[in-house]
Design an enzyme around this catalytic site. Structure first.
Site, PDB file in Angstrom:
ATOM      1  N   ASP A 133       0.655  -1.422  -0.037  1.00 26.53           N
ATOM      2  CA  ASP A 133      -0.141   0.049   0.589  1.00 26.53           C
ATOM      3  C   ASP A 133       0.842   0.921   0.279  1.00 26.53           C
ATOM      4  O   ASP A 133       0.258   2.313   0.910  1.00 26.53           O
ATOM      5  CB  ASP A 133      -0.963  -0.297   0.669  1.00 26.53           C
ATOM      6  N   HIS A 166      22.985   4.400 -21.462  1.00 23.10           N
ATOM      7  CA  HIS A 166      22.254   4.233 -20.479  1.00 23.10           C
ATOM      8  C   HIS A 166      22.983   3.487 -19.028  1.00 23.10           C
ATOM      9  O   HIS A 166      21.626   2.633 -18.453  1.00 23.10           O
ATOM     10  CB  HIS A 166      20.851   4.067 -20.867  1.00 23.10           C
ATOM     11  N   ASP A 189      26.341  11.181 -15.270  1.00 26.59           N
ATOM     12  CA  ASP A 189      25.432  12.292 -16.210  1.00 26.59           C
ATOM     13  C   ASP A 189      24.121  11.814 -15.055  1.00 26.59           C
ATOM     14  O   ASP A 189      23.379  11.179 -14.704  1.00 26.59           O
ATOM     15  CB  ASP A 189      24.790  10.873 -17.709  1.00 26.59           C
ATOM     16  N   ASP A 214      20.461  18.800 -16.804  1.00 28.79           N
ATOM     17  CA  ASP A 214      20.854  17.414 -17.036  1.00 28.79           C
ATOM     18  C   ASP A 214      22.468  17.608 -17.347  1.00 28.79           C
ATOM     19  O   ASP A 214      22.606  18.429 -18.411  1.00 28.79           O
ATOM     20  CB  ASP A 214      20.506  17.092 -18.122  1.00 28.79           C
ATOM     21  N   HIS A 271      24.938   8.693 -30.579  1.00 30.89           N
ATOM     22  CA  HIS A 271      23.824   9.335 -30.534  1.00 30.89           C
ATOM     23  C   HIS A 271      24.136  10.527 -30.653  1.00 30.89           C
ATOM     24  O   HIS A 271      24.790  11.535 -30.916  1.00 30.89           O
ATOM     25  CB  HIS A 271      23.883   9.373 -28.660  1.00 30.89           C
ATOM     26  N   HIS A 322      18.898  17.540 -26.619  1.00 28.39           N
ATOM     27  CA  HIS A 322      17.519  17.709 -26.885  1.00 28.39           C
ATOM     28  C   HIS A 322      17.305  18.684 -25.995  1.00 28.39           C
ATOM     29  O   HIS A 322      17.927  19.231 -25.299  1.00 28.39           O
ATOM     30  CB  HIS A 322      17.104  16.277 -25.752  1.00 28.39           C
ATOM     31  N   HIS A 377      14.058  15.268 -21.100  1.00 31.05           N
ATOM     32  CA  HIS A 377      13.751  15.155 -22.280  1.00 31.05           C
ATOM     33  C   HIS A 377      12.322  16.329 -22.760  1.00 31.05           C
ATOM     34  O   HIS A 377      11.628  15.475 -22.547  1.00 31.05           O
ATOM     35  CB  HIS A 377      13.523  14.109 -22.802  1.00 31.05           C
ATOM     36  N   GLU A 395      26.348  17.770 -25.755  1.00 33.48           N
ATOM     37  CA  GLU A 395      26.754  16.651 -25.106  1.00 33.48           C
ATOM     38  C   GLU A 395      27.267  15.171 -26.049  1.00 33.48           C
ATOM     39  O   GLU A 395      27.024  14.167 -25.740  1.00 33.48           O
ATOM     40  CB  GLU A 395      24.822  15.856 -24.371  1.00 33.48           C
ATOM     41  N   TYR A 409      33.005   6.807 -27.003  1.00 31.98           N
ATOM     42  CA  TYR A 409      32.689   5.892 -26.657  1.00 31.98           C
ATOM     43  C   TYR A 409      33.991   4.484 -27.374  1.00 31.98           C
ATOM     44  O   TYR A 409      33.245   4.062 -28.566  1.00 31.98           O
ATOM     45  CB  TYR A 409      31.939   5.272 -26.810  1.00 31.98           C
ATOM     46  N   ARG A 432      31.860  11.554 -22.015  1.00 35.84           N
ATOM     47  CA  ARG A 432      30.458  12.256 -22.393  1.00 35.84           C
ATOM     48  C   ARG A 432      31.079  13.649 -21.889  1.00 35.84           C
ATOM     49  O   ARG A 432      31.100  13.162 -20.547  1.00 35.84           O
ATOM     50  CB  ARG A 432      29.686  12.097 -22.278  1.00 35.84           C
ATOM     51  N   GLU A 474      28.627  17.613 -21.007  1.00 38.54           N
ATOM     52  CA  GLU A 474      27.828  17.925 -21.217  1.00 38.54           C
ATOM     53  C   GLU A 474      26.990  19.404 -20.680  1.00 38.54           C
ATOM     54  O   GLU A 474      26.461  19.145 -19.752  1.00 38.54           O
ATOM     55  CB  GLU A 474      26.272  16.926 -21.261  1.00 38.54           C
TER      56      GLU A 474
END
Length: 431
Positions: free
Chosen positions: A33, A237, A254, A265, A344, A348, A355, A378, A382, A399, A401
């Site tokens: 609950d 990710h 990140d 971000d 990538h 964004h 996002h 960003e 890699y 990376r 950003e």
């Protein structure tokens, strides 16, 4: 209250006559609950400022008149003993500038009444099947009365695109929160740099960041933090955050915080032992140069994709210089061979959602950047083990950003105070 009233007024001018209906989210059971921490629907909050679950915003637009209505949970003194303050319709109506407010328990009957003789419904149709069914029940409820002379709406318009276009351009109230979130997040990342050292666990570093968010007044992260050391930094990710930090590793963080729902971000990549090795520094400096090139392209009139294209050219040339790719710069870009190491996009939109809402293309073409837009920048690099990768570059993931506001004369870096150059990071870690 002022910005929310103004946004509702602006939206009314962008919609054809009819009834707008925007629902908030509900509490979600985590186990037994207990519930997850409640997070309001961003578009609902953008228009109302009301942050209780199980609420619905209604706007009736007719020629020359607009009425704004809130449906929310009724006042319940017994539940307030357990769960805290509830506004209830009467208090919410006054506090948030609505023309009328009703209990959410009256929603179905009232909507059948409010939709009579209206040409269309503007709502978030196609997003939530349960909500779609509820809207359909209202329309059918009106249709059941047609023999009494009323008409039912014959159009259902998905309003998400219209609201998203409004949310894409930040007003002065939003920018206050975005700037504050950027400062808090920058300080938290610097704290992580000072804290991290070999032998710690990734989640220990994550805890330092979250602690600094709370300490500075941000009660919630904007998303689940990525704290990735060594080879984990090459997973875009990565989210386990449960591996030890090894001497000689890079650690990629990140992480972002929220202030009044508005996100920050930031990604930074730094050496666990406080000093970049030669190969790490080479890869880092190329990524930083790519970010500077992308930031320089963040200007009014440039296409959305211009920062990405600028970053790709610098990164690809760097890959060629390091011997990771062969051939010419244009050939490597045309063949997309650079995607082995950079797969990538470079940013964004950002705002109430990390996002954030807003279209990236208009009629099939990348849209132009305009003042008031907020975006991330960003680029990353890699390097996973592969036949064409020298051993000394293996498992390096970088990376960098930052969050950027497009201004009439250029851009404002909302996270500029976060250490970023090799010299800045090594100096912070030395302290």
């Amino acid at each position: 209250m002022q910005p929310f009233v103004a946004r509702r007024s602006t939206l009314s001018t962008r919609l054809a006559a009819g009834v707008l209906v925007v629902p908030n989210t509900t509490e979600i059971i985590r186990n037994a609950d207990t519930t997850y921490p409640f997070r309001y629907d961003s578009s609902f909050y953008y228009l109302t400022g009301f942050n209780e679950p199980d609420a619905v915003f209604v706007q009736i637009n007719q020629a020359g008149s607009t009425q704004n209505i809130l449906f929310c949970r009724p006042k319940d003194l017994e539940r307030e003993i357990w769960d805290g303050h509830r506004y209830g319709p009467e208090e919410a109506c006054k506090a948030f500038g609505f023309d009328a407010a009703y209990s959410i328990e009256e929603l179905d009957n009232k909507m059948i009444e409010l939709l009579q003789n209206q040409p269309r419904i503007h709502t978030t149709f196609g997003h939530n099947p349960t909500w779609d069914s509820q809207v359909s029940r209202w329309v059918n409820g009106v249709r059941a009365k047609v023999r009494s002379g009323v008409t039912a709406p014959n159009e259902i318009h998905d309003v998400r695109g219209t609201i998203a276009e409004m949310r894409l351009f930040k007003d002065k109230f939003e920018l206050v929160h975005l700037r504050k979130a950027g400062l808090i997040n920058s300080a938290a990342h610097a704290r992580a740099m000072r804290f991290a050292r070999p032998g710690q666990m990734e989640y220990e570093v994550e805890a330092e960041i979250l602690h600094d968010y709370y300490r500075q007044g941000s009660r919630f992260p904007a998303y689940s933090s990525i704290v990735a050391a060594g080879a984990n930094a090459t997973c875009l990710h990565y989210g386990e955050n449960n591996k030890p930090l090894q001497d000689g590793d890079l650690i990629l963080i990140d992480a972002g915080c929220e202030i009044e729902g508005y996100a920050s971000d930031i990604t930074r990549t730094f050496p666990v032992n406080g000093k970049y090795s030669g190969p790490q520094k080479d890869v880092y400096e190329i990524t930083l140069a790519a970010q500077y090139a992308a930031l320089d392209a963040c200007r009014v009139g440039q296409s959305w994709n211009a920062p990405h294209e600028a970053a790709v050219r610098v990164l690809t040339q760097g890959m060629l210089d390091l011997g990771l790719l062969q051939g010419s710069l244009d050939g490597a870009i045309e063949s997309l061979s650079y995607k082995q190491f950079y797969m990538h996009n470079t940013g964004h939109w950002m705002g109430l959602d990390v996002h954030d809402a807003g279209a990236y293309k208009i009629q099939g073409e990348w849209r132009k950047l305009e003042a008031g837009m907020v975006m991330t920048v960003e680029p990353g690099f890699y390097i996973r083990p592969a036949a064409n990768v020298p051993t000394h570059f293996e498992n390096i993931g970088v990376r960098i950003e930052d969050d950027v506001l497009i201004t009439p004369n250029g851009m404002e870096n909302l996270t500029e105070s976060c250490p970023k150059t090799v010299a800045e990071i090594e100096a912070v870690m030395a302290r």
